[in-house]
Design a protein around this motif. Structure first.
Motif, PDB file in Angstrom:
ATOM      1  N   VAL A  81      46.260  37.725  36.242  1.00 26.85           N
ATOM      2  CA  VAL A  81      45.496  38.664  35.422  1.00 26.85           C
ATOM      3  C   VAL A  81      44.055  38.177  35.463  1.00 26.85           C
ATOM      4  CG1 VAL A  81      45.167  39.668  33.140  1.00 26.85           C
ATOM      5  CG2 VAL A  81      47.483  39.149  33.947  1.00 26.85           C
ATOM      6  N   LEU A  82      43.203  38.953  36.113  1.00 25.93           N
ATOM      7  CA  LEU A  82      41.806  38.567  36.304  1.00 25.93           C
ATOM      8  C   LEU A  82      40.984  39.151  35.166  1.00 25.93           C
ATOM      9  CD1 LEU A  82      39.794  37.178  38.194  1.00 25.93           C
ATOM     10  CD2 LEU A  82      39.651  39.298  39.501  1.00 25.93           C
ATOM     11  N   LEU A  83      40.354  38.274  34.384  1.00 23.10           N
ATOM     12  CA  LEU A  83      39.610  38.671  33.189  1.00 23.10           C
ATOM     13  C   LEU A  83      38.115  38.460  33.366  1.00 23.10           C
ATOM     14  CD1 LEU A  83      41.899  37.035  30.500  1.00 23.10           C
ATOM     15  CD2 LEU A  83      41.529  39.482  30.730  1.00 23.10           C
ATOM     16  N   ALA A  84      37.335  39.355  32.798  1.00 23.03           N
ATOM     17  CA  ALA A  84      35.883  39.206  32.763  1.00 23.03           C
ATOM     18  C   ALA A  84      35.360  39.901  31.521  1.00 23.03           C
ATOM     19  CB  ALA A  84      35.234  39.799  34.013  1.00 23.03           C
ATOM     20  N   GLU A  85      34.642  39.156  30.680  1.00 23.73           N
ATOM     21  CA  GLU A  85      34.008  39.699  29.480  1.00 23.73           C
ATOM     22  C   GLU A  85      34.986  40.487  28.607  1.00 23.73           C
ATOM     23  OE1 GLU A  85      30.758  41.908  31.074  1.00 23.73           O
ATOM     24  OE2 GLU A  85      29.566  40.121  31.487  1.00 23.73           O
ATOM     25  N   GLY A  86      36.193  39.925  28.441  1.00 25.82           N
ATOM     26  CA  GLY A  86      37.166  40.521  27.547  1.00 25.82           C
ATOM     27  C   GLY A  86      37.934  41.697  28.111  1.00 25.82           C
ATOM     28  N   ARG A  87      37.784  41.973  29.404  1.00 24.98           N
ATOM     29  CA  ARG A  87      38.478  43.100  30.029  1.00 24.98           C
ATOM     30  C   ARG A  87      39.335  42.603  31.186  1.00 24.98           C
ATOM     31  NH1 ARG A  87      36.033  44.704  26.176  1.00 24.98           N
ATOM     32  NH2 ARG A  87      35.073  46.757  25.841  1.00 24.98           N
ATOM     33  N   VAL A  88      40.433  43.308  31.451  1.00 25.55           N
ATOM     34  CA  VAL A  88      41.265  43.019  32.610  1.00 25.55           C
ATOM     35  C   VAL A  88      40.662  43.742  33.811  1.00 25.55           C
ATOM     36  CG1 VAL A  88      43.537  43.271  33.672  1.00 25.55           C
ATOM     37  CG2 VAL A  88      43.351  42.686  31.241  1.00 25.55           C
ATOM     38  N   LEU A 111      61.594  31.469  32.896  1.00 21.25           N
ATOM     39  CA  LEU A 111      60.907  31.920  31.693  1.00 21.25           C
ATOM     40  C   LEU A 111      59.586  32.558  32.094  1.00 21.25           C
ATOM     41  CD1 LEU A 111      61.161  28.756  29.393  1.00 21.25           C
ATOM     42  CD2 LEU A 111      62.378  30.902  29.051  1.00 21.25           C
ATOM     43  N   PRO A 112      59.110  33.533  31.335  1.00 21.97           N
ATOM     44  CA  PRO A 112      57.715  33.937  31.521  1.00 21.97           C
ATOM     45  C   PRO A 112      56.805  32.795  31.071  1.00 21.97           C
ATOM     46  CG  PRO A 112      58.933  35.556  30.212  1.00 21.97           C
ATOM     47  CD  PRO A 112      59.771  34.323  30.285  1.00 21.97           C
ATOM     48  N   ILE A 113      55.835  32.451  31.879  1.00 19.85           N
ATOM     49  CA  ILE A 113      54.874  31.398  31.547  1.00 19.85           C
ATOM     50  C   ILE A 113      53.486  32.000  31.646  1.00 19.85           C
ATOM     51  CG2 ILE A 113      53.948  29.132  32.144  1.00 19.85           C
ATOM     52  CD1 ILE A 113      56.648  28.533  33.496  1.00 19.85           C
ATOM     53  N   LEU A 114      52.762  32.006  30.533  1.00 26.69           N
ATOM     54  CA  LEU A 114      51.380  32.484  30.521  1.00 26.69           C
ATOM     55  C   LEU A 114      50.492  31.263  30.657  1.00 26.69           C
ATOM     56  CD1 LEU A 114      50.327  35.364  30.288  1.00 26.69           C
ATOM     57  CD2 LEU A 114      49.977  34.986  27.845  1.00 26.69           C
ATOM     58  N   TYR A 115      49.744  31.188  31.765  1.00 22.48           N
ATOM     59  CA  TYR A 115      49.031  29.975  32.145  1.00 22.48           C
ATOM     60  C   TYR A 115      47.543  30.264  32.209  1.00 22.48           C
ATOM     61  CZ  TYR A 115      48.211  25.640  34.794  1.00 22.48           C
ATOM     62  OH  TYR A 115      47.793  24.401  35.209  1.00 22.48           O
ATOM     63  N   VAL A 116      46.786  29.624  31.321  1.00 24.80           N
ATOM     64  CA  VAL A 116      45.336  29.830  31.276  1.00 24.80           C
ATOM     65  C   VAL A 116      44.639  28.805  32.152  1.00 24.80           C
ATOM     66  CG1 VAL A 116      43.305  29.711  29.791  1.00 24.80           C
ATOM     67  CG2 VAL A 116      45.376  30.827  28.964  1.00 24.80           C
ATOM     68  N   SER A 117      43.736  29.273  33.007  1.00 27.84           N
ATOM     69  CA  SER A 117      42.970  28.346  33.835  1.00 27.84           C
ATOM     70  C   SER A 117      41.740  29.034  34.400  1.00 27.84           C
ATOM     71  CB  SER A 117      43.831  27.825  34.991  1.00 27.84           C
ATOM     72  OG  SER A 117      43.095  26.919  35.793  1.00 27.84           O
ATOM     73  N   VAL A 165      55.034  32.416  36.675  1.00 30.13           N
ATOM     74  CA  VAL A 165      53.752  32.042  36.079  1.00 30.13           C
ATOM     75  C   VAL A 165      52.771  33.195  36.204  1.00 30.13           C
ATOM     76  CG1 VAL A 165      51.756  30.494  36.223  1.00 30.13           C
ATOM     77  CG2 VAL A 165      54.071  29.578  36.530  1.00 30.13           C
ATOM     78  N   THR A 166      52.336  33.713  35.070  1.00 28.97           N
ATOM     79  CA  THR A 166      51.253  34.688  35.040  1.00 28.97           C
ATOM     80  C   THR A 166      49.991  33.954  34.631  1.00 28.97           C
ATOM     81  OG1 THR A 166      52.695  36.554  34.516  1.00 28.97           O
ATOM     82  CG2 THR A 166      50.354  36.776  33.951  1.00 28.97           C
ATOM     83  N   ALA A 167      49.049  33.866  35.559  1.00 29.49           N
ATOM     84  CA  ALA A 167      47.816  33.128  35.298  1.00 29.49           C
ATOM     85  C   ALA A 167      46.754  34.055  34.742  1.00 29.49           C
ATOM     86  CB  ALA A 167      47.317  32.477  36.589  1.00 29.49           C
ATOM     87  N   LEU A 168      46.169  33.667  33.609  1.00 27.72           N
ATOM     88  CA  LEU A 168      44.989  34.337  33.076  1.00 27.72           C
ATOM     89  C   LEU A 168      43.783  33.606  33.648  1.00 27.72           C
ATOM     90  CD1 LEU A 168      46.002  34.783  29.317  1.00 27.72           C
ATOM     91  CD2 LEU A 168      46.372  36.356  31.220  1.00 27.72           C
ATOM     92  N   PHE A 169      43.074  34.258  34.558  1.00 23.11           N
ATOM     93  CA  PHE A 169      41.998  33.594  35.275  1.00 23.11           C
ATOM     94  C   PHE A 169      40.678  34.288  34.990  1.00 23.11           C
ATOM     95  CE2 PHE A 169      39.192  33.084  38.951  1.00 23.11           C
ATOM     96  CZ  PHE A 169      39.172  31.711  39.071  1.00 23.11           C
ATOM     97  N   GLY A 170      39.655  33.496  34.766  1.00 24.96           N
ATOM     98  CA  GLY A 170      38.322  34.033  34.542  1.00 24.96           C
ATOM     99  C   GLY A 170      37.399  32.929  34.076  1.00 24.96           C
ATOM    100  N   ARG A 171      36.132  33.234  34.027  1.00 21.75           N
ATOM    101  CA  ARG A 171      35.151  32.250  33.592  1.00 21.75           C
ATOM    102  C   ARG A 171      35.319  31.941  32.110  1.00 21.75           C
ATOM    103  NH1 ARG A 171      29.732  34.831  36.471  1.00 21.75           N
ATOM    104  NH2 ARG A 171      30.392  34.500  38.646  1.00 21.75           N
ATOM    105  N   SER A 172      34.715  30.855  31.674  1.00 22.93           N
ATOM    106  CA  SER A 172      34.720  30.529  30.246  1.00 22.93           C
ATOM    107  C   SER A 172      34.120  31.688  29.467  1.00 22.93           C
ATOM    108  CB  SER A 172      33.910  29.250  29.996  1.00 22.93           C
ATOM    109  OG  SER A 172      34.489  28.148  30.637  1.00 22.93           O
ATOM    110  N   GLY A 173      34.774  32.045  28.367  1.00 22.34           N
ATOM    111  CA  GLY A 173      34.304  33.156  27.555  1.00 22.34           C
ATOM    112  C   GLY A 173      34.868  34.496  27.950  1.00 22.34           C
ATOM    113  N   ALA A 174      35.806  34.513  28.928  1.00 18.79           N
ATOM    114  CA  ALA A 174      36.381  35.787  29.375  1.00 18.79           C
ATOM    115  C   ALA A 174      37.418  36.332  28.399  1.00 18.79           C
ATOM    116  CB  ALA A 174      37.004  35.625  30.761  1.00 18.79           C
TER     117      ALA A 174
END
Length: 362
Positions: A204-211, A184-190, A26-35
């Motif tokens: 993967v830590l996201l902020a304002e459209g950037r990693v 399987l690779p799992i891309l998990y948004v939360s 599980v690869t988690a895409l983590f960040g605030r709303s709008g990231a």
């Protein structure tokens, strides 16, 4: 099998520039709303065509702006689980599970269907329609339908966001099993830190459209520089331990590299390896081993680093055996304890401070 992403896209005053790798697990895409999390998964799914970049799944190019390649969504063989489940209301659970084979003209694999049904615990639901299912049951069926489309990877966009705490607790063990068994690779948004800490192998830590950072979950959670990104009140490190005993007083004993932890009873067999998130705000430090405390968990540790914030707080990064622990304390306390890198201390954690939702399978 892994996913490689390096894309850029701009719209409505927002610009996404993201590059990362999602291996098995599980690869988690983590960040605030709008990231930019949902924008990313939609680009991987083929629902959004980025302005530039490349997306590669296990050596096959899904998108390459320079070469003019952009595979249609159905040719990417990617399962997508949405926040709402999106089951067909006129079909039974069995009908929803059979839909991927029907729409592609494939013959349904009875053995694979049985395996998925057993793994997700939905055998008793097969004759029901979606209107008769709970939120957690709907999401499990949606996951099953995605798996039975023979995907090469899964995308899960906030699949638990619409569920209450009880339903989330119900479905998380099934998602852990999915992570561990399907390979399987799992891309998990939360944006729920407890979900990410429990499920993610990569973050993967996201902020304002950037990693901001990407890497193994344990490394990112243990980095004091990233604590503000996760939220100072929720930041905490991940420890891995083995269940060694269940005691009559309702506590389970885990062996970790720095000692033992006593936690509220966990539903796991002796020998099972578990991951535990200990929040930095629940760790108390002492220079010497304390006596006469009600806290049962006292781990010898060494200070690795101190991260001072703009206010009165300090995040201390500690090493206890092979594990890393974070502790949140005031600058005044750090000075009174004369904390500094290399200094020995003891990390104290109350057993009841560790929530059941912060304990998961490795």
């Amino acid at each position: 099998m892994s996913l490689l992403v390096d894309i850029g896209h701009g719209f409505g005053g927002f610009t996404l520039e993201a590059a990362f790798e999602a291996p098995e697990g599980v690869t988690a895409l983590f960040g605030r709303s709008g990231a930019g999390k949902t924008t990313l998964v939609n680009a991987v799914a083929g629902l959004l065509r980025p302005e530039r970049g490349r997306i590669d799944l296990d050596g096959e190019v899904l998108f390459d702006s320079a070469a003019g390649v952009c595979l249609k969504p159905h040719r990417r063989r990617i399962g997508y689980v949405f926040q709402e489940g999106r089951l067909f209301p006129h079909l039974t659970v069995a009908g929803n599970l059979a839909y991927p084979a029907r729409v592609t003209g494939r013959k349904a694999d009875a053995a694979e269907t049985a395996r998925v049904v057993e793994m997700l615990g939905i055998g008793a639901l097969l004759e029901r329609r979606p209107g008769a299912l709970s939120g957690g049951e709907k999401q499990r069926v949606a996951v099953g339908r995605a798996l039975l489309s023979a995907p090469r990877m899964l995308l899960m966009d906030e699949p638990l966001a619409a569920l209450d705490a009880e339903r989330k607790a119900e479905i998380l063990p099934y998602l852990e099993r999915l992570r561990d068994e399907m390979r399987l690779p799992i891309l998990y948004v939360s944006h729920a830190l407890d979900e990410v800490a429990r499920l993610a192998t990569t973050v993967v830590l996201l902020a304002e459209g950037r990693v901001v950072r990407a890497g193994p979950a344990e490394a990112l959670f243990a980095d004091p520089d990233l604590a503000p990104r996760f939220g100072l009140r929720e930041a905490g490190a991940l420890l891995t331990g083995e269940v060694v005993a269940h005691h009559p007083d309702g506590l389970s004993e885990l062996r970790v590299s720095g000692g033992t932890l006593l936690l509220p009873r966990v539903q796991a067999a002796e020998g099972q390896r578990l991951r535990v998130r200990i929040e930095a705000q629940d760790v108390i430090l002492s220079r010497h081993r304390p006596e006469g405390l009600s806290a049962l968990n006292i781990l010898p540790a060494v200070v690795v680093a101190l991260k001072q914030g703009e206010g009165p707080g300090v995040i201390a990064q500690l090493r206890a055996g092979e594990d890393v622990i974070l502790a949140r304390l005031t600058r005044r306390s750090a000075e009174a304890l004369d904390l500094a890198p290399g200094r020995s201390c003891h990390a104290i954690v109350k057993s009841v401070a560790v929530a059941r939702g912060d304990i998961g399978r490795v």
